[in-house]
Design a protein around this motif. Structure first.
Motif, mmCIF file in Angstrom:
data_model
loop_
_atom_site.group_PDB
_atom_site.id
_atom_site.type_symbol
_atom_site.label_atom_id
_atom_site.label_comp_id
_atom_site.label_asym_id
_atom_site.label_seq_id
_atom_site.Cartn_x
_atom_site.Cartn_y
_atom_site.Cartn_z
ATOM 1 N N UNK B 114 0.821 -1.218 0.000
ATOM 2 C CA UNK B 114 0.000 0.000 0.000
ATOM 3 C C UNK B 114 0.846 1.257 0.000
ATOM 4 N N UNK B 115 2.166 1.121 0.353
ATOM 5 C CA UNK B 115 3.014 2.306 0.476
ATOM 6 C C UNK B 115 3.264 2.976 -0.860
ATOM 7 N N UNK B 116 3.300 2.176 -1.926
ATOM 8 C CA UNK B 116 3.654 2.745 -3.218
ATOM 9 C C UNK B 116 2.437 2.948 -4.079
ATOM 10 N N UNK B 117 1.248 2.719 -3.537
ATOM 11 C CA UNK B 117 0.057 2.835 -4.363
ATOM 12 C C UNK B 117 -0.150 4.290 -4.777
ATOM 13 N N UNK B 118 -0.304 4.506 -6.089
ATOM 14 C CA UNK B 118 -0.614 5.836 -6.621
ATOM 15 C C UNK B 118 0.518 6.847 -6.415
ATOM 16 N N UNK B 119 1.749 6.367 -6.226
ATOM 17 C CA UNK B 119 2.888 7.275 -6.118
ATOM 18 C C UNK B 119 3.567 7.379 -7.483
ATOM 19 N N UNK B 120 4.097 8.541 -7.765
ATOM 20 C CA UNK B 120 4.786 8.710 -9.040
ATOM 21 C C UNK B 120 6.188 9.242 -8.803
ATOM 22 N N UNK B 121 7.091 8.897 -9.724
ATOM 23 C CA UNK B 121 8.438 9.456 -9.702
ATOM 24 C C UNK B 121 8.441 10.701 -10.573
ATOM 25 N N UNK B 122 9.007 11.767 -10.022
ATOM 26 C CA UNK B 122 8.962 13.063 -10.692
ATOM 27 C C UNK B 122 9.974 13.085 -11.840
ATOM 28 N N UNK B 123 9.486 13.304 -13.062
ATOM 29 C CA UNK B 123 10.375 13.323 -14.221
ATOM 30 C C UNK B 123 10.665 14.759 -14.623
ATOM 31 N N UNK B 124 11.889 14.986 -15.104
ATOM 32 C CA UNK B 124 12.240 16.261 -15.739
ATOM 33 C C UNK B 124 12.079 17.474 -14.842
ATOM 34 N N UNK B 125 12.018 17.275 -13.562
ATOM 35 C CA UNK B 125 11.715 18.407 -12.697
ATOM 36 C C UNK B 125 12.319 18.144 -11.333
ATOM 37 N N UNK B 126 12.326 19.154 -10.486
ATOM 38 C CA UNK B 126 12.834 18.997 -9.142
ATOM 39 C C UNK B 126 14.326 19.217 -9.105
ATOM 40 N N UNK B 127 14.814 19.900 -8.070
ATOM 41 C CA UNK B 127 16.237 20.222 -7.979
ATOM 42 C C UNK B 127 16.940 19.372 -6.928
ATOM 43 N N UNK B 128 16.427 18.147 -6.691
ATOM 44 C CA UNK B 128 17.075 17.282 -5.701
ATOM 45 C C UNK B 128 18.451 16.845 -6.198
#
Lengths: 110, 167
Positions: B114-128
């Motif tokens: 359930x932890x990863x349900x509906x989670x997305x990895x941010x593409x092309x963005x974010x300054x991490x």
């Protein structure tokens, strides 16, 4: 991109590495498969570091992502050190028994 | 389908295909070259996730340094297709079966999570993943592990020389 795709991709790469370790007898190929597994784990860590937790990203989330990516960096550092020592061991083994076949490496048994 | 998704699928297929080719190549030099393709496609994934520092480090350290080391060792040993040892077909079959079972366990474990349900990895963005942010944290919070890793490198270097030298 949903995080499930990244988990599936990294799992597939990791399992390909496991199959390589189990099916090949050349010590160098086995070593390369271990590198493949390390890279699969790195890819998964980077994907998790970019996983957005909610609609409103906060400062703590950026800190968590930075920690994950630095962890990947340290994994790469340790892998480089491991490769140098491991290849030295393989070269020494080739010099002694003139083969890199792991089936000849059962001398510790006797 | 956006450009990022097309790139994601292309890089994924390239990585999986080259990883399989690493296993099935009879010639160890070909295996090394396919593994370099895998590393480049994983670097492409890092770029897609905007982890620029790790993409460059992956290319320099893995594709540049480690793979050249492998290539040197293989050419030093004069390994080729004729001297390549082969396991018997049953061992190969059981290896593939156990790897497939491991993959099945992974997939069933993360499908029901359930932890990863509906989670997305941010593409092309974010300054991490930018060098500025990573460097600030690396030399501030992680300065001690960074120095320890230099000691690790020194010991690995000494170890490689001691193991590799003729007695």
């Amino acid at each position: 991109m949903p995080i499930q795709y990244y988990i599936a991709l990294a799992s597939c790469l990791f399992c390909i590495g496991v199959v390589g370790v189990l099916t090949r007898r050349n010590a160098i190929i086995i070593f390369m498969c271990i590198e493949l597994m390390l890279n699969a784990v790195n890819l998964l860590l980077v994907a998790f570091s970019k996983m957005s937790f909610g609609a409103h990203p906060g400062a703590s989330e950026i800190a968590a992502g930075t920690d994950a990516q630095l962890f990947v960096f340290f994994i790469m550092v340790v892998a480089a050190a491991e490769v140098s020592v491991g290849l030295a061991i393989i070269v020494m083994m080739y010099r002694n028994i003139h083969s890199v076949d792991i089936n000849f490496l059962n001398r510790l048994k006797n | 389908m956006s450009t990022s998704e097309i790139l994601f699928w292309f890089l994924s297929v390239l990585a999986l295909f080259s990883a399989v080719m690493v296993l099935v190549s009879k010639n160890p030099v070909h295996s090394v070259l396919w593994l370099i393709v895998v590393f480049f496609s994983i670097s492409g994934h890092y770029l897609l996730l905007n982890a620029q520092f790790l993409a460059i480090v992956n290319i320099i350290v893995y594709a540049g340094a480690i793979m050249v080391l492998f290539l040197f060792v293989i050419m030093l040993m004069n390994l080729n297709r004729e001297s390549e040892p082969q396991k018997n077909v049953w061992m190969k079959l059981f290896g593939v079966i156990s790897g497939g079972l491991l993959l099945t366990i992974f997939v069933s474990a993360f499908r029901s999570s359930a932890d990863i349900f509906d989670k997305t990895a941010q593409l092309n963005d974010g300054d991490v993943g930018l060098i500025k942010n990573l460097g600030k944290v690396l030399f501030d919070q992680y300065a001690f592990p960074f120095e320890i890793s230099s000691v690790l490198f020194l010991s690995a270097m000494v170890g490689a020389v001691v193991i590799g030298k003729k007695e």
